[in-house]
Scaffold this active site. Structure first.
Site, mmCIF file in Angstrom:
data_model
loop_
_atom_site.group_PDB
_atom_site.id
_atom_site.type_symbol
_atom_site.label_atom_id
_atom_site.label_comp_id
_atom_site.label_asym_id
_atom_site.label_seq_id
_atom_site.Cartn_x
_atom_site.Cartn_y
_atom_site.Cartn_z
ATOM 1 N N ASP B 140 0.851 -1.184 0.000
ATOM 2 C CA ASP B 140 0.000 0.000 0.000
ATOM 3 C C ASP B 140 0.893 1.242 0.000
ATOM 4 O O ASP B 140 1.866 1.307 0.754
ATOM 5 C CB ASP B 140 -0.898 -0.025 1.247
ATOM 6 C CG ASP B 140 -1.934 1.066 1.217
ATOM 7 O OD1 ASP B 140 -3.066 0.795 0.774
ATOM 8 O OD2 ASP B 140 -1.602 2.206 1.632
ATOM 9 N N ILE B 141 0.574 2.202 -0.862
ATOM 10 C CA ILE B 141 1.391 3.417 -0.919
ATOM 11 C C ILE B 141 1.126 4.262 0.339
ATOM 12 O O ILE B 141 -0.029 4.544 0.676
ATOM 13 C CB ILE B 141 1.059 4.249 -2.170
ATOM 14 C CG1 ILE B 141 1.313 3.417 -3.442
ATOM 15 C CG2 ILE B 141 1.883 5.534 -2.201
ATOM 16 C CD1 ILE B 141 0.925 4.112 -4.725
ATOM 17 N N ASN B 148 -3.137 12.934 -3.226
ATOM 18 C CA ASN B 148 -4.374 13.300 -3.930
ATOM 19 C C ASN B 148 -4.921 14.642 -3.430
ATOM 20 O O ASN B 148 -5.341 15.482 -4.226
ATOM 21 C CB ASN B 148 -5.444 12.228 -3.704
ATOM 22 C CG ASN B 148 -5.491 11.239 -4.874
ATOM 23 O OD1 ASN B 148 -4.954 11.526 -5.944
ATOM 24 N ND2 ASN B 148 -6.121 10.098 -4.666
ATOM 25 N N ASP B 157 -2.735 9.959 -9.861
ATOM 26 C CA ASP B 157 -2.697 8.926 -10.913
ATOM 27 C C ASP B 157 -1.272 8.683 -11.396
ATOM 28 O O ASP B 157 -0.863 7.542 -11.622
ATOM 29 C CB ASP B 157 -3.573 9.351 -12.105
ATOM 30 C CG ASP B 157 -5.061 9.212 -11.769
ATOM 31 O OD1 ASP B 157 -5.372 8.655 -10.691
ATOM 32 O OD2 ASP B 157 -5.885 9.661 -12.592
ATOM 33 N N GLU B 183 -4.924 2.445 -3.835
ATOM 34 C CA GLU B 183 -3.465 2.518 -3.910
ATOM 35 C C GLU B 183 -2.819 1.225 -3.405
ATOM 36 O O GLU B 183 -1.699 1.214 -2.948
ATOM 37 C CB GLU B 183 -2.955 3.737 -3.120
ATOM 38 C CG GLU B 183 -3.135 3.658 -1.598
ATOM 39 C CD GLU B 183 -4.494 4.175 -1.129
ATOM 40 O OE1 GLU B 183 -5.462 4.141 -1.913
ATOM 41 O OE2 GLU B 183 -4.572 4.593 0.051
#
Lengths: 127, 266
Positions: B140-141, B148, B157, B183
């Site tokens: 997971d980022i 965002n 994106d 993500e």
């Protein structure tokens, strides 16, 4: 046959087909992969034959066909052969094949069908 | 049919003889009758030959007509086959495109969740049949939401696509990474026990971080990863739940790290 017009509704595997005696037009639209292509196309072939024999007027074929299975290809070629013969006997014959511009392959296939026809045969991309 | 010159000459000689006065010659009536019969026969023969020739010509025309019609039919069939083949090619390409669309994530170009779920099912069947094992890593980022929020969705994106490329470049050829959602990325490590998977996940994590630092992104993009090994007999959901729990612990422990699911895992 009592009625002069032909009106076959479109299904998921067969095209809509309208033949109008008054206007002298045959229109086919949609996909064509019927289980029994003879059943589907024989009335059309009969209608075209009768029109060419009795009406003594020009006939125009309008096609908006996308996918054709092998037996449908054959039936369509038979119809085009009949029109070609009528054309050489002096009947006014014309055809148009309209296709989606996004699907250039359909246009190329229409060219294949046109190959042996000497009557006016338009192939136009719809955008 | 014309007679031969010799015949003509003989005919003339006899006609001359018959025209001359030879009354009383007993051969004359006989010759006359014979010549008459000969003439009749000759005419008959001529007619027969003519009729026979006509028949032959008609048969020949019929044969040519058949050959002609046969040739036309062959040509028609060849054309039908050609057109039919092109329709098939068209459908096949369409099919390939639909297959690609249905198995790829559009934004990152990675396989999508549906594709990896199918692969995991296959993997489980193979382990059940042939033994062996496999592991998964759920990545997971970190702090993606703030990317965002502060830099907009386009930037978000771009980060996703970039991270996906980094992961793809850092896994082995036979590992599969899919965009799992948002993500999150799920990596399948086939034929891999948890400790090996842990090392591979760490490599992925370092590559992502180093690459983004090299690009001068600030703050750097980092990953938290939860790793676990499939346990024979368990459901896929159980495996994924364990990976998710491990990921949660990685986040809890301060992010930018890999956590395993073994009791002392980390």
């Amino acid at each position: 046959m009592t009625t002069d017009n032909l009106n076959i509704s479109e299904t998921s595997s067969t095209p809509a087909i309208q033949a109008n005696w008054e206007d002298g037009t045959v229109h086919m639209q949609g996909d064509s992969y019927p289980e029994n292509s003879f059943e589907l196309f024989q009335p059309v072939i009969d209608w075209v034959e009768r029109f060419l024999r009795e009406a003594k007027r020009p006939l125009r074929l309008e096609l908006d066909l996308l996918y054709l299975n092998t037996s449908s290809i054959r039936a369509l070629m038979d119809i085009l052969d009949m029109l070609e013969e009528a054309h050489t006997r002096g009947t006014g014959i014309s055809a148009v094949w309209r296709y989606d511009a996004a699907n250039e392959r359909v246009g190329q296939l229409a060219e294949e069908f046109k190959e042996d026809c000497t009557f006016p045969f338009e192939i136009t991309a719809r955008t | 049919m014309s007679s031969r010159p010799d015949d003509d000459e003989l005919d003339q000689r006899i006609e001359t003889l018959l025209r001359a006065e030879h009354d009383g010659n007993p051969l004359r009536p006989a010759l006359e009758a014979l010549f008459d019969r000969y003439r009749t026969q000759q005419r008959l023969l001529d007619r027969l030959t003519r009729i026979s020739d006509h028949f032959q010509q008609a048969e020949r025309d019929r044969g040519l007509n058949y050959a002609d019609r046969y040739q036309r039919k062959v040509r028609q069939i060849e054309k039908i086959v050609r057109i039919s083949d092109r329709y098939q090619t068209m459908l096949r390409e369409l099919n390939d495109r639909l297959h690609l669309i249905s198995t790829r994530d559009e934004l990152t170009g990675l396989p999508n969740r549906r594709y990896l779920l199918e692969r995991l099912d296959t993997e489980i069947s193979q382990v059940a049949r042939n033994g062996g094992t496999f592991s998964v890593g759920l990545a997971d980022i970190d702090h993606f939401k703030s990317v965002n929020d502060t830099r907009g969705h386009a930037a978000g994106d771009a980060v996703l696509a970039h991270t996906a490329r980094c992961i793809q470049d850092s896994i082995r050829d036979y590992d599969v990474c899919a965009r799992w959602g948002g993500e999150e990325f799920l990596i399948l490590f086939p034929q891999c026990a948890e400790d090996d998977a842990f090392r591979l996940a760490e490599r992925v994590r370092h590559v992502v971080e180093d690459q983004t630092r090299a690009l001068g992104l600030s703050p750097a993009i980092t990953l938290s990863i939860g790793v676990t090994e499939f346990q024979p007999g368990e459901s896929l959901d159980a495996t994924l739940k364990r990976a998710d729990d491990a990921l949660y612990r990685a986040k809890e422990a301060g992010r930018n790290r890999t956590v395993g699911s073994a009791p002392d895992g980390a």
